[in-house]
Design a protein around this motif. Structure first.
Motif, PDB file in Angstrom:
ATOM      1  N   LYS A 193       0.820  -1.216   0.000  1.00  0.00           N
ATOM      2  CA  LYS A 193       0.000   0.000   0.000  1.00  0.00           C
ATOM      3  C   LYS A 193       0.855   1.268   0.000  1.00  0.00           C
ATOM      4  CE  LYS A 193      -4.015  -1.959   2.425  1.00  0.00           C
ATOM      5  NZ  LYS A 193      -4.998  -1.727   3.507  1.00  0.00           N
ATOM      6  N   ASN A 194       2.180   1.093  -0.028  1.00  0.00           N
ATOM      7  CA  ASN A 194       3.119   2.213   0.044  1.00  0.00           C
ATOM      8  C   ASN A 194       2.801   3.145   1.217  1.00  0.00           C
ATOM      9  OD1 ASN A 194       4.665   1.411  -2.160  1.00  0.00           O
ATOM     10  ND2 ASN A 194       3.339   2.475  -3.609  1.00  0.00           N
ATOM     11  N   PRO A 195       2.687   2.592   2.413  1.00  0.00           N
ATOM     12  CA  PRO A 195       2.343   3.417   3.575  1.00  0.00           C
ATOM     13  C   PRO A 195       3.484   4.372   3.928  1.00  0.00           C
ATOM     14  CG  PRO A 195       3.022   1.236   4.275  1.00  0.00           C
ATOM     15  CD  PRO A 195       2.943   1.187   2.778  1.00  0.00           C
ATOM     16  N   LYS A 196       3.123   5.554   4.393  1.00  0.00           N
ATOM     17  CA  LYS A 196       4.129   6.491   4.887  1.00  0.00           C
ATOM     18  C   LYS A 196       4.709   5.880   6.157  1.00  0.00           C
ATOM     19  CE  LYS A 196       4.933  11.302   6.156  1.00  0.00           C
ATOM     20  NZ  LYS A 196       4.320  12.641   6.379  1.00  0.00           N
ATOM     21  N   THR A 197       6.008   5.599   6.135  1.00  0.00           N
ATOM     22  CA  THR A 197       6.638   4.812   7.189  1.00  0.00           C
ATOM     23  C   THR A 197       7.805   5.570   7.801  1.00  0.00           C
ATOM     24  OG1 THR A 197       6.016   2.772   6.030  1.00  0.00           O
ATOM     25  CG2 THR A 197       7.731   2.597   7.728  1.00  0.00           C
ATOM     26  N   ILE A 198       7.878   5.535   9.129  1.00  0.00           N
ATOM     27  CA  ILE A 198       9.003   6.091   9.866  1.00  0.00           C
ATOM     28  C   ILE A 198       9.784   4.934  10.479  1.00  0.00           C
ATOM     29  CG2 ILE A 198       9.741   7.649  11.707  1.00  0.00           C
ATOM     30  CD1 ILE A 198       8.278   9.051   9.420  1.00  0.00           C
ATOM     31  N   LEU A 199      11.060   4.839  10.143  1.00  0.00           N
ATOM     32  CA  LEU A 199      11.927   3.820  10.716  1.00  0.00           C
ATOM     33  C   LEU A 199      12.789   4.476  11.784  1.00  0.00           C
ATOM     34  CD1 LEU A 199      11.719   3.320   7.382  1.00  0.00           C
ATOM     35  CD2 LEU A 199      12.999   1.289   8.019  1.00  0.00           C
ATOM     36  N   ILE A 200      12.776   3.934  12.983  1.00  0.00           N
ATOM     37  CA  ILE A 200      13.572   4.485  14.073  1.00  0.00           C
ATOM     38  C   ILE A 200      14.534   3.426  14.601  1.00  0.00           C
ATOM     39  CG2 ILE A 200      11.782   6.147  14.677  1.00  0.00           C
ATOM     40  CD1 ILE A 200      10.936   4.443  16.967  1.00  0.00           C
ATOM     41  N   ASP A 201      15.701   3.878  15.076  1.00  0.00           N
ATOM     42  CA  ASP A 201      16.738   2.921  15.461  1.00  0.00           C
ATOM     43  C   ASP A 201      16.690   2.541  16.939  1.00  0.00           C
ATOM     44  OD1 ASP A 201      17.638   5.246  16.604  1.00  0.00           O
ATOM     45  OD2 ASP A 201      19.664   5.144  15.782  1.00  0.00           O
ATOM     46  N   ALA A 202      15.634   2.912  17.643  1.00  0.00           N
ATOM     47  CA  ALA A 202      15.501   2.562  19.059  1.00  0.00           C
ATOM     48  C   ALA A 202      15.000   1.137  19.221  1.00  0.00           C
ATOM     49  CB  ALA A 202      14.551   3.535  19.742  1.00  0.00           C
ATOM     50  N   LYS A 203      15.536   0.425  20.215  1.00  0.00           N
ATOM     51  CA  LYS A 203      15.091  -0.937  20.535  1.00  0.00           C
ATOM     52  C   LYS A 203      13.989  -0.852  21.589  1.00  0.00           C
ATOM     53  CE  LYS A 203      19.414  -3.272  19.382  1.00  0.00           C
ATOM     54  NZ  LYS A 203      20.455  -4.223  19.832  1.00  0.00           N
ATOM     55  N   LEU A 204      12.774  -1.236  21.192  1.00  0.00           N
ATOM     56  CA  LEU A 204      11.606  -1.034  22.054  1.00  0.00           C
ATOM     57  C   LEU A 204      10.877  -2.324  22.398  1.00  0.00           C
ATOM     58  CD1 LEU A 204      10.117   2.135  20.273  1.00  0.00           C
ATOM     59  CD2 LEU A 204      11.728   2.038  22.188  1.00  0.00           C
ATOM     60  N   TYR A 205      11.428  -3.458  22.027  1.00  0.00           N
ATOM     61  CA  TYR A 205      10.729  -4.738  22.199  1.00  0.00           C
ATOM     62  C   TYR A 205      11.714  -5.782  22.699  1.00  0.00           C
ATOM     63  CZ  TYR A 205       7.336  -8.443  20.979  1.00  0.00           C
ATOM     64  OH  TYR A 205       6.450  -9.487  21.003  1.00  0.00           O
ATOM     65  N   PHE A 206      11.250  -6.635  23.593  1.00  0.00           N
ATOM     66  CA  PHE A 206      12.078  -7.712  24.130  1.00  0.00           C
ATOM     67  C   PHE A 206      11.531  -9.052  23.653  1.00  0.00           C
ATOM     68  CE2 PHE A 206      12.362  -4.161  27.095  1.00  0.00           C
ATOM     69  CZ  PHE A 206      13.731  -4.010  27.224  1.00  0.00           C
ATOM     70  N   TYR A 207      12.247  -9.653  22.739  1.00  0.00           N
ATOM     71  CA  TYR A 207      11.844 -10.941  22.189  1.00  0.00           C
ATOM     72  C   TYR A 207      12.290 -12.060  23.118  1.00  0.00           C
ATOM     73  CZ  TYR A 207      12.048 -15.079  19.202  1.00  0.00           C
ATOM     74  OH  TYR A 207      11.917 -16.340  18.699  1.00  0.00           O
ATOM     75  N   THR A 208      11.378 -12.948  23.462  1.00  0.00           N
ATOM     76  CA  THR A 208      11.676 -14.053  24.372  1.00  0.00           C
ATOM     77  C   THR A 208      11.914 -15.336  23.585  1.00  0.00           C
ATOM     78  OG1 THR A 208      10.309 -13.099  26.120  1.00  0.00           O
ATOM     79  CG2 THR A 208      10.804 -15.438  26.294  1.00  0.00           C
ATOM     80  N   LEU A 209      12.989 -16.024  23.891  1.00  0.00           N
ATOM     81  CA  LEU A 209      13.260 -17.314  23.257  1.00  0.00           C
ATOM     82  C   LEU A 209      12.377 -18.367  23.915  1.00  0.00           C
ATOM     83  CD1 LEU A 209      14.945 -19.033  21.340  1.00  0.00           C
ATOM     84  CD2 LEU A 209      16.675 -19.240  23.131  1.00  0.00           C
ATOM     85  N   ASN A 210      11.243 -18.637  23.292  1.00  0.00           N
ATOM     86  CA  ASN A 210      10.268 -19.593  23.812  1.00  0.00           C
ATOM     87  C   ASN A 210      10.368 -20.879  23.000  1.00  0.00           C
ATOM     88  OD1 ASN A 210       8.069 -21.053  24.678  1.00  0.00           O
ATOM     89  ND2 ASN A 210       6.528 -19.521  24.134  1.00  0.00           N
ATOM     90  N   LEU A 211      10.949 -21.901  23.579  1.00  0.00           N
ATOM     91  CA  LEU A 211      11.189 -23.151  22.856  1.00  0.00           C
ATOM     92  C   LEU A 211       9.907 -23.902  22.520  1.00  0.00           C
ATOM     93  CD1 LEU A 211      14.348 -24.448  24.751  1.00  0.00           C
ATOM     94  CD2 LEU A 211      14.238 -23.179  22.604  1.00  0.00           C
ATOM     95  N   ASN A 212       8.779 -23.458  23.089  1.00  0.00           N
ATOM     96  CA  ASN A 212       7.491 -24.094  22.777  1.00  0.00           C
ATOM     97  C   ASN A 212       6.758 -23.380  21.652  1.00  0.00           C
ATOM     98  OD1 ASN A 212       7.630 -26.103  24.837  1.00  0.00           O
ATOM     99  ND2 ASN A 212       7.081 -24.555  26.357  1.00  0.00           N
ATOM    100  N   SER A 213       7.339 -22.283  21.150  1.00  0.00           N
ATOM    101  CA  SER A 213       6.672 -21.526  20.098  1.00  0.00           C
ATOM    102  C   SER A 213       6.759 -22.269  18.775  1.00  0.00           C
ATOM    103  CB  SER A 213       7.289 -20.136  19.958  1.00  0.00           C
ATOM    104  OG  SER A 213       8.593 -20.233  19.412  1.00  0.00           O
TER     105      SER A 213
END
Length: 316
Positions: A193-213
């Motif tokens: 859809k060619n959305p107007k997108t802002i890319l930021i270099d801040a880390k805002l999410y903590f991904y959990t290594l879930n072996l059951n995923s």
């Protein structure tokens, strides 16, 4: 009406759920609602959700029979009231400034999508440091598909949980039901859809290594077939003449990444199902080759010749 609606599919993640929900209540930006879809959990998740909802009216809980992650997200969207939508996985958590930062850049730029970075599974987080908003570097684009699989800090990954969406940009594109790895076709389709997108270099999410995923479950032929379904879903959006350059970019950067993952799954699969998996992968390669989605560009030559051998073997 809340400014941000958070869609949280929940299924048997009792071990992680409280940390996830606590990261919501700890947000410095408070004008949000959480649509929690209990997707038929058989552990204590349902009770945990009800406990949080009884203490904080921003939590809304919907219990449903198990329909899978895609339908949980699709159903959650039906209840969302916010101008912006965020998808949070229930075994992960957020930086306390996640919404504050994403919403700031979304509204200041009238952006359709704000894309941010995340802490990868190998990183050990001992202390959560507050972020100086004035020091965040950004990139603006109306052609975000060209940032998919970039090898620099301004990169758009396949997942949906590194993105704050304006609600309207999601209209007309649902998550594909009953497939693994449902994030990547949805993400790439939205970018058409060619959305107007802002890319930021801040880390805002903590991904959990879930072996059951799903990502860590034993390889099986359906995973190969689901990858194929996802690529074909994307192809329907980008096969139009006006997307010639975008499709070529996906062909050089995105498709090689996906095919590499599938080949690795076939190689690592149990011997009892490896032949069946390679057959499914061969059928996919033949189909993608007929769609002109496979070329030597973007592939390591050894891997590319492996694909050619599988195509030739499967077409005999």
């Amino acid at each position: 009406m809340p400014r941000i609606s958070v869609i949280i599919p929940v299924y048997n993640v009792e071990k992680y759920l409280k940390k996830c929900l606590d990261s919501l209540t700890a947000q410095t930006f408070t004008d949000w609602e959480a649509i929690c879809i209990d997707d038929g959990s058989t552990d204590n998740c349902g009770n945990i959700l009800e406990e949080y909802a009884s203490k904080d009216t921003r939590f809304k809980v919907i219990h449903q029979k198990n329909q899978g992650l895609s339908m949980a997200r699709n159903n959650g969207l039906k209840y969302a009231q916010g101008k912006y939508i965020y998808f949070l996985d229930s075994d992960d958590s957020l930086h306390p400034q996640c919404f504050e930062i994403a919403y700031k850049f979304a509204t200041e730029n009238n952006a359709d999508i704000v894309n941010f970075d995340f802490y990868r599974q190998k990183e050990k987080i001992t202390e959560i440091k507050l972020i100086n908003l004035n020091k965040i570097k950004t990139k603006k684009t109306s052609n975000p598909v060209f940032f998919v699989c970039n090898r620099n800090k301004f990169n758009i990954p396949f997942n949906v949980w590194t993105k704050l969406y304006k609600k309207e940009i999601l209209n007309g594109i649902d998550f594909i039901p009953d497939i693994h790895f449902e994030d990547f076709p949805h993400t790439i389709a939205i970018l058409a859809k060619n959305p107007k997108t802002i890319l930021i270099d801040a880390k805002l999410y903590f991904y959990t290594l879930n072996l059951n995923s799903i990502s860590f479950k034993n390889a099986n032929p359906k995973q190969i077939q689901d990858f194929h379904t996802g690529i074909n879903f994307i192809y329907e959006f980008y096969k139009k003449p006006e997307f010639k350059k975008e499709l070529e970019s996906l062909k050089r950067k995105f498709i090689p990444n996906i095919l590499k993952q599938q080949l690795n799954r076939c190689i690592k699969a149990d011997k009892s199902i490896q032949k069946e998996m390679l057959k499914a992968f061969s059928e996919e390669l033949i189909d993608l080759n007929q769609k002109d989605l496979i070329s030597w560009r973007g592939h390591k030559l050894k891997r590319f010749f492996t694909y050619l051998r599988l195509i030739k073997k499967g077409s005999i």
